[in-house]
Write a protein that holds these residues in place. Structure first.
Motif, mmCIF file in Angstrom:
data_model
loop_
_atom_site.group_PDB
_atom_site.id
_atom_site.type_symbol
_atom_site.label_atom_id
_atom_site.label_comp_id
_atom_site.label_asym_id
_atom_site.label_seq_id
_atom_site.Cartn_x
_atom_site.Cartn_y
_atom_site.Cartn_z
ATOM 1 N N SER A 43 -17.758 3.949 1.128
ATOM 2 C CA SER A 43 -17.160 4.608 -0.036
ATOM 3 C C SER A 43 -17.481 3.914 -1.350
ATOM 4 C CB SER A 43 -15.645 4.674 0.134
ATOM 5 O OG SER A 43 -15.105 3.360 0.079
ATOM 6 N N GLY A 44 -17.793 2.630 -1.291
ATOM 7 C CA GLY A 44 -18.009 1.880 -2.522
ATOM 8 C C GLY A 44 -16.709 1.407 -3.140
ATOM 9 N N ILE A 45 -15.592 1.659 -2.484
ATOM 10 C CA ILE A 45 -14.286 1.213 -2.970
ATOM 11 C C ILE A 45 -13.959 -0.086 -2.252
ATOM 12 C CG2 ILE A 45 -11.833 1.756 -3.136
ATOM 13 C CD1 ILE A 45 -12.635 4.733 -2.961
ATOM 14 N N TYR A 46 -13.861 -1.152 -3.016
ATOM 15 C CA TYR A 46 -13.627 -2.459 -2.414
ATOM 16 C C TYR A 46 -12.234 -2.961 -2.760
ATOM 17 C CZ TYR A 46 -18.551 -2.541 -1.312
ATOM 18 O OH TYR A 46 -19.778 -2.229 -0.786
ATOM 19 N N ALA A 47 -11.642 -3.690 -1.842
ATOM 20 C CA ALA A 47 -10.317 -4.261 -2.060
ATOM 21 C C ALA A 47 -10.375 -5.238 -3.229
ATOM 22 C CB ALA A 47 -9.844 -4.976 -0.796
ATOM 23 N N GLN A 48 -9.383 -5.126 -4.101
ATOM 24 C CA GLN A 48 -9.296 -5.991 -5.269
ATOM 25 C C GLN A 48 -8.024 -6.825 -5.162
ATOM 26 O OE1 GLN A 48 -11.700 -5.977 -7.663
ATOM 27 N NE2 GLN A 48 -12.791 -4.451 -6.462
ATOM 28 N N PRO A 49 -8.032 -7.992 -5.734
ATOM 29 C CA PRO A 49 -6.796 -8.788 -5.721
ATOM 30 C C PRO A 49 -5.714 -8.086 -6.555
ATOM 31 C CG PRO A 49 -8.572 -9.946 -6.888
ATOM 32 C CD PRO A 49 -9.133 -8.666 -6.379
ATOM 33 N N VAL A 50 -4.479 -8.148 -6.075
ATOM 34 C CA VAL A 50 -3.350 -7.501 -6.731
ATOM 35 C C VAL A 50 -2.251 -8.530 -6.924
ATOM 36 C CG1 VAL A 50 -1.634 -5.647 -6.550
ATOM 37 C CG2 VAL A 50 -3.932 -5.310 -5.650
ATOM 38 N N ALA A 51 -1.634 -8.497 -8.090
ATOM 39 C CA ALA A 51 -0.540 -9.433 -8.377
ATOM 40 C C ALA A 51 0.704 -9.021 -7.589
ATOM 41 C CB ALA A 51 -0.235 -9.432 -9.870
ATOM 42 N N GLN A 52 1.513 -10.007 -7.255
ATOM 43 C CA GLN A 52 2.713 -9.755 -6.478
ATOM 44 C C GLN A 52 3.689 -8.854 -7.229
ATOM 45 O OE1 GLN A 52 4.687 -13.290 -5.108
ATOM 46 N NE2 GLN A 52 6.206 -12.155 -3.945
ATOM 47 N N GLU A 53 3.768 -8.997 -8.543
ATOM 48 C CA GLU A 53 4.668 -8.166 -9.342
ATOM 49 C C GLU A 53 4.264 -6.693 -9.243
ATOM 50 O OE1 GLU A 53 2.953 -10.836 -10.817
ATOM 51 O OE2 GLU A 53 4.595 -12.199 -10.397
ATOM 52 N N ASP A 54 2.946 -6.429 -9.267
ATOM 53 C CA ASP A 54 2.473 -5.051 -9.150
ATOM 54 C C ASP A 54 2.849 -4.451 -7.795
ATOM 55 O OD1 ASP A 54 1.397 -5.215 -11.678
ATOM 56 O OD2 ASP A 54 -0.636 -5.681 -10.964
ATOM 57 N N LEU A 55 2.716 -5.245 -6.734
ATOM 58 C CA LEU A 55 3.097 -4.766 -5.406
ATOM 59 C C LEU A 55 4.588 -4.459 -5.330
ATOM 60 C CD1 LEU A 55 1.015 -7.099 -3.064
ATOM 61 C CD2 LEU A 55 0.677 -4.665 -3.455
ATOM 62 N N LEU A 56 5.405 -5.320 -5.919
ATOM 63 C CA LEU A 56 6.851 -5.081 -5.935
ATOM 64 C C LEU A 56 7.183 -3.816 -6.714
ATOM 65 C CD1 LEU A 56 8.197 -8.732 -6.411
ATOM 66 C CD2 LEU A 56 8.472 -7.257 -4.412
ATOM 67 N N ALA A 57 6.519 -3.596 -7.854
ATOM 68 C CA ALA A 57 6.778 -2.405 -8.667
ATOM 69 C C ALA A 57 6.399 -1.134 -7.907
ATOM 70 C CB ALA A 57 6.018 -2.498 -9.988
ATOM 71 N N VAL A 58 5.247 -1.137 -7.249
ATOM 72 C CA VAL A 58 4.810 0.036 -6.490
ATOM 73 C C VAL A 58 5.745 0.294 -5.315
ATOM 74 C CG1 VAL A 58 2.969 0.914 -5.000
ATOM 75 C CG2 VAL A 58 2.409 -0.102 -7.197
ATOM 76 N N THR A 59 6.164 -0.749 -4.642
ATOM 77 C CA THR A 59 7.079 -0.611 -3.515
ATOM 78 C C THR A 59 8.415 -0.036 -3.982
ATOM 79 O OG1 THR A 59 6.034 -2.482 -2.419
ATOM 80 C CG2 THR A 59 8.199 -1.837 -1.608
ATOM 81 N N ALA A 60 8.919 -0.525 -5.099
ATOM 82 C CA ALA A 60 10.180 -0.009 -5.629
ATOM 83 C C ALA A 60 10.026 1.456 -6.011
ATOM 84 C CB ALA A 60 10.624 -0.836 -6.832
ATOM 85 N N TYR A 61 8.905 1.826 -6.605
ATOM 86 C CA TYR A 61 8.659 3.218 -6.985
ATOM 87 C C TYR A 61 8.680 4.128 -5.757
ATOM 88 C CZ TYR A 61 6.067 7.387 -8.293
ATOM 89 O OH TYR A 61 5.676 8.687 -8.473
ATOM 90 N N PHE A 62 7.961 3.738 -4.702
ATOM 91 C CA PHE A 62 7.931 4.579 -3.496
ATOM 92 C C PHE A 62 9.280 4.612 -2.788
ATOM 93 C CE2 PHE A 62 3.230 4.104 -3.766
ATOM 94 C CZ PHE A 62 2.927 5.449 -3.793
ATOM 95 N N ALA A 63 10.007 3.525 -2.804
ATOM 96 C CA ALA A 63 11.356 3.514 -2.209
ATOM 97 C C ALA A 63 12.261 4.470 -2.972
ATOM 98 C CB ALA A 63 11.917 2.104 -2.223
ATOM 99 N N GLU A 64 12.148 4.488 -4.308
ATOM 100 C CA GLU A 64 12.951 5.390 -5.136
ATOM 101 C C GLU A 64 12.581 6.853 -4.859
ATOM 102 O OE1 GLU A 64 13.005 6.420 -9.809
ATOM 103 O OE2 GLU A 64 13.195 4.270 -9.312
ATOM 104 N N GLN A 65 11.302 7.136 -4.733
ATOM 105 C CA GLN A 65 10.848 8.490 -4.444
ATOM 106 C C GLN A 65 11.325 8.955 -3.064
ATOM 107 O OE1 GLN A 65 9.389 10.506 -6.663
ATOM 108 N NE2 GLN A 65 9.600 8.812 -8.107
ATOM 109 N N THR A 66 11.307 8.066 -2.101
ATOM 110 C CA THR A 66 11.779 8.385 -0.750
ATOM 111 C C THR A 66 13.278 8.670 -0.753
ATOM 112 O OG1 THR A 66 10.058 6.969 0.185
ATOM 113 C CG2 THR A 66 11.880 7.545 1.637
ATOM 114 N N ALA A 67 14.039 7.865 -1.513
ATOM 115 C CA ALA A 67 15.486 8.073 -1.607
ATOM 116 C C ALA A 67 15.792 9.429 -2.243
ATOM 117 C CB ALA A 67 16.126 6.937 -2.394
ATOM 118 N N ARG A 68 15.030 9.791 -3.272
ATOM 119 C CA ARG A 68 15.232 11.092 -3.938
ATOM 120 C C ARG A 68 14.916 12.243 -2.988
ATOM 121 N NH1 ARG A 68 12.354 10.313 -9.590
ATOM 122 N NH2 ARG A 68 13.861 8.890 -10.499
ATOM 123 N N ALA A 69 13.847 12.090 -2.222
ATOM 124 C CA ALA A 69 13.448 13.159 -1.292
ATOM 125 C C ALA A 69 14.464 13.321 -0.172
ATOM 126 C CB ALA A 69 12.071 12.862 -0.721
ATOM 127 N N ALA A 70 15.159 12.265 0.185
ATOM 128 C CA ALA A 70 16.120 12.307 1.278
ATOM 129 C C ALA A 70 17.419 12.995 0.862
ATOM 130 C CB ALA A 70 16.419 10.890 1.775
#
Length: 173
Positions: free
Chosen positions: A145-172
């Motif tokens: 694909s030409g898409i390579y894994a890039q380093p990600v900051a821990q804060e960004d991972l926490l923000a994305v996880t919180a966003y998806f958790a919030e979206q899941t809670a809303r859908a439920a």
């Protein structure tokens, strides 16, 4: 009478007596060559890529479609069939050995049965290596694909996880 037999008939009888398991030995050699070929192919990435794209990939997709359409995993069916075939062959070999007259004939039949069992097992292993093993030596998703894994900051991972958790809670709700 013996003197009326043709040369081919004499050779056939002699061959049966001197090399009773010639076909099994050829099968064993073919299995060995297939496994050697697999071992050698692993180092040639362009050839492995071509084999996985043109041969094993379509076969695997076909098995996947058949599994989806029938709601039965083809691999589960093949596993059960392989186990049943192995057990049936083992029972057949044991019966052939016990029915043989004389110690030498029993040993010959046991050798033939075990050799056939080994050949069948090696054939299954060779098919497994070519259908699934070659995929591990081909280009992966990143290379294709030409898409390579890039380093990600821990804060960004926490923000994305919180966003998806919030979206899941809303859908439920």
């Amino acid at each position: 009478p013996v003197f009326l037999r043709t040369r081919a008939e004499k050779r056939t009888k002699e061959t049966r007596e001197t090399m009773p398991y010639k076909k099994l030995h050829l099968w064993l050699a073919a299995d060995g060559l297939l496994l050697l070929l697999y071992r050698l192919l692993r180092g040639n990435r362009p050839l492995v890529n071509a084999l996985t794209e043109q041969v094993t990939g379509p076969l695997r997709r076909m098995l996947g479609r058949a599994s989806y359409l029938t709601d039965v995993s083809i691999m589960e069916v093949l596993d059960v069939l392989a186990i049943l075939a192995g057990l049936a062959y083992l029972v057949w070999t044991i019966r052939a050995v016990t029915r043989a007259a004389g110690r030498r004939e029993k040993l010959r039949r046991a050798y033939g049965g075990l050799l056939g069992f080994a050949c069948a097992g090696l054939s299954v292993w060779a098919v497994f290596c070519f259908l699934w093993g070659l995929g591990y030596w081909a280009d992966g998703f990143q290379e294709k694909s030409g898409i390579y894994a890039q380093p990600v900051a821990q804060e960004d991972l926490l923000a994305v996880t919180a966003y998806f958790a919030e979206q899941t809670a809303r859908a439920a709700e």
